[in-house]
Design an enzyme around this catalytic site. Structure first.
Site: not given
Ligand code: PGA
Length: 246
Positions: A12, A97, A99, A168, A174
């Site tokens: 990241k 991803h 994010e 994921e 996280g």
């Protein structure tokens, strides 16, 4: 299961020249002495790809990026093309991803375009999919994953066979709250079934979301979990090495 296990680190937006160098040297030394069961890849922020190329060339560790442009060149200020990633020795790139989807508005159409651009450049795209906590609570996990993979599954077999899928669950990223091996296995089996219907059963399916040194072995024991995409624990050499050795 003859597929080689794949363990990928997603740094990241972390790192510095000094801390990367220390981490990479520890990984190289650790992988050199242990007999790892895994192919090992690290995905760094774009400015550090030159450093990875310099340090990791001719080692057992491969490297990749965390994002790419769907264009090869042109007036796209701030973007990084797949050809540039190739220039710096990347073989891998994360695509879609959660994010990027949540914070930067990447759509399934963007993810498809980036996946195709990566494949065209000879990179292996690691296509990330996964449901949010509320989608999971509503029993929509499979529907969400089908939606996210649908257009990619329509790629011709020769292209589709070159991708990697990373499952994921957003609620596990996280948070320290990994999916259980059984929860992950159920979704991996579903993804494997989708891939099999498109005649690409050999595509690797990784699990990501709070993978650590303590839970990796149990996750890897599942028949359809081919490896891991590791965030936080990939920044600590000892943790990442024990995941690779699990
Ligand atoms: P995490 O991140 O291992 O820190 O949960 C995984 C990821 O976002 O790829």
């Amino acid at each position: 299961m003859t597929k080689q296990r794949l363990v990928m680190g997603n740094w990241k937006m972390h790192g510095s020249l000094a801390s990367n160098q220390q981490l990479l040297e520890q990984l190289i030394a650790g992988l050199g002495s242990a007999h790892s069961h895994s192919d090992v890849v690290v995905c760094a922020p774009h400015p550090y790809l030159a450093q990875l190329q310099q340090i990791l060339t001719n080692t057992a560790i491969q490297w990749g990026a965390q994002n790419l442009s769907e264009h090869t060149q042109g007036a796209f200020t701030g973007e990084v093309s797949p050809l540039m990633l190739k220039d710096f020795g990347c073989q891998w790139v994360l695509v879609g991803h959660s994010e990027r989807r949540a914070l930067y508005g990447e759509t399934d159409a963007d993810v498809l375009a980036k996946t195709v651009a990566a494949l065209d450049a000879g990179l292996t795209p690691v296509v990330c999919v996964g449901e949010t906590e509320s989608e999971q609570a509503a029993g929509q996990t499979q529907a969400v994953i089908l939606q996210q993979l649908q257009s990619i599954l329509k790629l011709e077999t020769a292209l589709l066979s070159r991708i990697v899928v990373a499952y994921e669950p957003v609620w596990a990223i996280g948070t320290g709250k990994s999916a259980t091996p059984e929860q992950a296995q159920a979704v991996h089996a579903y993804i494997r079934g989708l891939l099999a219907r498109h005649h690409v059963a050999a595509v690797q399916v990784l699990y990501g979301g709070s993978v650590n040194a303590g839970n990796a072995a149990d996750l890897f024991a599942m028949p359809d979990i081919d490896g891991a995409l590791v965030g936080g624990a990939s920044l600590k050499a000892a943790d990442f090495l024990s995941i690779a050795a699990a």
